[in-house]
Each structure stands twice: as C-alpha cells, then as structure tokens.
Design a protein around this motif. Structure first.
Motif, PDB file in Angstrom:
ATOM      1  N   CYS A   1       9.270  15.976  47.886  1.00 31.46           N
ATOM      2  CA  CYS A   1       9.207  17.439  47.913  1.00 31.46           C
ATOM      3  C   CYS A   1       7.820  17.933  47.524  1.00 31.46           C
ATOM      4  O   CYS A   1       7.243  17.506  46.542  1.00 31.46           O
ATOM      5  CB  CYS A   1      10.249  17.992  46.948  1.00 31.46           C
ATOM      6  SG  CYS A   1      10.160  19.779  46.769  1.00 31.46           S
TER       7      CYS A   1
ATOM      8  N   CYS B   1       8.512  20.071  43.906  1.00 33.52           N
ATOM      9  CA  CYS B   1       8.868  19.440  42.621  1.00 33.52           C
ATOM     10  C   CYS B   1       8.697  17.934  42.633  1.00 33.52           C
ATOM     11  O   CYS B   1       8.932  17.273  41.620  1.00 33.52           O
ATOM     12  CB  CYS B   1      10.298  19.812  42.237  1.00 33.52           C
ATOM     13  SG  CYS B   1      11.539  18.939  43.207  1.00 33.52           S
TER      14      CYS B   1
ATOM     15  N   GLY C   1      10.581  15.884  44.114  1.00 34.78           N
ATOM     16  CA  GLY C   1      11.897  15.240  44.276  1.00 34.78           C
ATOM     17  C   GLY C   1      12.039  14.525  45.605  1.00 34.78           C
ATOM     18  O   GLY C   1      11.217  14.680  46.510  1.00 34.78           O
TER      19      GLY C   1
ATOM     20  N   CYS D   1      15.355  18.969  49.526  1.00 38.99           N
ATOM     21  CA  CYS D   1      14.964  18.297  48.280  1.00 38.99           C
ATOM     22  C   CYS D   1      16.196  18.186  47.388  1.00 38.99           C
ATOM     23  O   CYS D   1      16.873  19.186  47.126  1.00 38.99           O
ATOM     24  CB  CYS D   1      13.874  19.094  47.577  1.00 38.99           C
ATOM     25  SG  CYS D   1      13.551  18.442  45.926  1.00 38.99           S
TER      26      CYS D   1
ATOM     27  N   CYS E   1      15.168  20.471  43.976  1.00 37.07           N
ATOM     28  CA  CYS E   1      15.072  21.937  43.918  1.00 37.07           C
ATOM     29  C   CYS E   1      15.749  22.628  45.099  1.00 37.07           C
ATOM     30  O   CYS E   1      15.777  23.856  45.145  1.00 37.07           O
ATOM     31  CB  CYS E   1      13.609  22.362  43.820  1.00 37.07           C
ATOM     32  SG  CYS E   1      12.668  22.092  45.332  1.00 37.07           S
TER      33      CYS E   1
HETATM   34 ZN    ZN Z   1      11.924  19.947  45.278  1.00 39.74          ZN
END
Ligand code: ZN
Ligand code: TMP
Length: 406
Positions: A5, A8, A10, A46, A49
C-alpha cells in the motif's frame, strides 16, 4: 512494482486483473505504433487501511507532460460545475484581508479562472505545460510542477499559508500521497481546508463503471478509506458531498484534526458504504464477473452488427475508451473510428487498440447506424447536440451499467 500500500505499507489483496494496458491518455501518432508502452492493469485493496489502488503503476512523467490531452473545460457541464465550486469556496472559505487559494492539478484553469476574475490571490500547480499555458491565457497564475512536500514548503515560504488547497480529479492520480500530504501540511493555514473531488469507488461499483479503472487513477477513494488516510496524516474528514461529474464523485473536505466539527454527512455515507459491502472481497469478485459479462455481450453485439453490415462508430475518446477497447479487444475492424471534440486528440490513435480519433464532423458524414457512447458521463450534452442522429434513425449503444441499445 507491487510493493504494498502506498499509504500505510500494508499488503495489497489483488481482486481484479484487466490485463496488459497502455497509458489511457497516451494517444499515439499513426506513424509510431511499434514498441507501445504497456503495464498490467490490476486493482487491490489494502488489508491495513482499506484503500483500493492500482497494483502496478505507470511513472508520473509518462502520464503528465508537455502534451497532456485532457482538457477539463471541454464540456459545458464541467465549466458550470467548477464555476459554482469556485463561487462556493470564495463565499465560504476565505479568511483575512488577503486570502490565498491553491489548486493542485489546475489543468486549463476551469476553476481558477473564476477565482482570478474575482481578484483573489491564487496559484495553480500542474505538471503539464500545455494545459498550464491554457490556464495562463485565462488570467490564471500557475506553475508547471508536481505537487509534493518540497513544493508545499517552498510555496509557503514564497506566498504564505493557503486558506484553501483544492484538487479535482487529481489527488487520486498522485502515487506519492505521503509526500503530497506533507506538502499540504506545510502550506495550509491552521484553520484552512483541503478540498478534493474525485471519482467514487461506490459509483464504480454501482454503475459497474469498469472504464474508470486506468493508469491515471492510482487510488479509488471511498469515504472510509479517505477518513483513514486523513487521520494518518494529521487531518480529519469533516464533510463529504456527492457531486455529479464523471458519473458521480465525492467532494471531501479535510481540516486539521480537531479544527472543525465533523458534519453528519460523513457518518451517513460511511453507513451507506458499509451496507453496500464496498470493501468486502466478495463484492469485488462479483464485480469482476459482471464486467466479464459486459465484455462478452458488448463484443458479441458489435460482431453481430458488423456481420449484418451495420456501421458502428464510437463517440468520445476519454481515458475510459482505452480501458474499454483494450479490455474488450475492440479494434478498428469492429469500430473504424471514434470522434472527439478535443483538437489535440484528433488525428491520433486510441492507445493499445489503435482506433483513429476524428473530429465530431466525421460523425455526421454520413451518420452511422449505431454509435457506442464512450463519454457516457456527458451523454445528455452529447445526445442533445447530436439529436439529428437519432432523428435520422441512428441508435446509441451504452455498456454501463449494462449493454443497452437506445
Ligand atoms: Zn494501506
Ligand atoms: P471525460 O469523460 O474524461 O470528461 O472526457 C470526455 C471526452 O469526451 C473528452 O475527450 C471530450 C469528449 N467530448 C466530446 O467529444 N463531445 C462533447 O460534446 C463532450 C461534452 C465531450
């Protein structure tokens, strides 16, 4: 290039692969069709988030340059919309004796020209020289730059804080969103607002608008994911409003955390999103199957019409046309040309599918039997303009949310 991501870090859960595609606004010269750039057009969510985003991306310098083909002032609908939006910002969001508005991605000045006419201090920022020149010709002050942390700081040092930072159909294009938010943080006044209006994930889902998916749209914003993104960067989503462009967008208003009260609109749309299962993997698996069906039906229809000797042409060459023609395998045998009013696109080919783009005059010379409406978000304006076509027996073909002949 799928390194997680962009917000973030992720893991991305990939849910849609639309195959190899070109850059959607990378219209090409008929003499230069070899070695065309391609990337894998795939979407993921993601797991950290919830932001839906491209898995792979096209470098920004390849998307925005001295020949950016999209001109935001190309429709009456857009011009009116941004005049109203400028009026709203001028009426509600300016403070002090010398307020300042910055627009990220000002394009041809469709919004800032109204701000300039009102004599309000402003600055447009856009990486594409050709559209910046058009904006300047309308009296808009603008610089040719990508907006990032460094630019936000230097603009603050040079001009002071901004009361409003605005973006329309721009913020979701910017992959370096962490740097963008640091720039906004540096430039925005303590009581200022960051307002942006972007294609809505919920609209993509409801309208099955798979043609909104292309390289420029790096992020597919929803209310929940934008609220999480705002929080991560020290801001708060304080208001949301549905707006009509591009089939249905959302205008997000962000303020510094705690600076403003959060409007009820935010909770109301969050609840709608939850009820629609907008982030459920099952929802997007179904979406993938539904758009496969659209592809099959549309190509079957075009092949049938072609075998019956009917003439079919396309109307409009927005970025969407690239996704549809390349995803569905529609080439110039099935669709000899598309017409578009944007002068800088005429005489070139749709990237990937290599369908020629001709001026609108080609449409009536003579009228085809059927016209495939690619610019469906401008359908009312276009159908009114081309009323002679239907009056003389022509039919419009639509493909979202379903294949339909009108
Ligand atoms: Zn994210
Ligand atoms: P957009 O959907 O990204 O706004 O792009 C719309 C495209 O449709 C743009 O290339 C201009 C074209 N167009 C016409 O050719 N004729 C029209 O009347 C309108 C409104 C748009």
């Amino acid at each position: 290039m799928s390194s997680g991501c962009r917000i973030c870090g992720g893991k991305l859960h990939e849910f849609l692969d639309m195959g190899k595609q070109p850059s959607a606004n990378g219209f090409i010269d008929p003499a230069e069709t070899s070695d065309e750039f391609q990337f894998r057009l795939a979407l993921g969510t993601c797991v950290g988030c919830g932001m839906v985003q491209l898995v792979e991306e096209v470098p920004q310098e390849r998307r925005y340059h001295e020949n950016y083909r999209y001109h935001a002032s190309g429709s009456v609908l857009h011009r009116r919309h941004f005049e109203n939006e400028a009026g709203r910002l001028l009426g509600a969001e300016l403070n002090g004796s010398d307020p300042f508005i910055v627009e990220i991605g000002c394009n041809d000045g469709v919004l800032l020209s109204t701000v300039a006419e009102a004599g309000i201090r402003h600055l447009g920022v856009d990486p594409s020289t050709n559209v910046v020149e058009l904006a300047r010709s309308r009296g808009v002050r603008a610089v040719t730059e990508f907006f990032d942390a460094g630019l936000g700081e230097s603009l603050r040092d040079e001009h002071g804080h901004a009361d409003v930072i605005f973006g329309a159909n721009t913020i979701c294009h910017i992959a370096h969103i962490d740097s963008l938010f640091r720039g906004v943080d540096a430039l925005l006044a303590p009581s200022g607002v960051f307002v942006f209006e972007e294609p809505y994930l919920g609209t993509v889902l409801d309208h099955k608008a798979f043609d909104q998916i292309y390289d420029e749209h790096v992020f597919y914003f929803g209310v929940a994911s934008v609220a999480a993104m705002a929080e991560r960067f020290g801001f708060e989503l304080v208001d949301v409003e549905r707006t009509p462009l591009h089939g249905g967008e959302i205008r997000y208003t962000l303020a510094r955390r705690g600076a403003r009260s959060v409007r009820d609109s935010v909770g109301a749309l969050l609840a709608e999103e939850q009820a629609a299962g907008i982030t459920d993997p099952g929802t997007w698996r179904r979406f993938g199957l539904e758009i496969d069906n659209i592809r099959e039906e549309l190509t079957r229809l075009l092949r049938r019409l072609s075998s019956e000797g009917r003439r079919v042409v396309g109307y409009g060459a927005p970025g969407k046309t690239s996704t549809v023609t390349n995803y569905c395998g529609i080439d110039s045998d099935l669709l000899p040309f598309v017409c578009d009013s944007t002068r800088s696109k005429q005489g070139l080919l749709i990237p990937g599918s290599h369908i020629p783009v001709l001026p609108p005059e080609a449409f009536s010379n003579p009228y085809p039997d059927y016209a495939l409406m690619f610019a469906w978000n401008h359908a009312d304006e276009i159908m009114a303009k081309e009323s002679e076509f239907t009056a003389s027996g022509g039919h419009w073909i639509r493909y979202v949310p379903e294949v339909r002949i009108d």
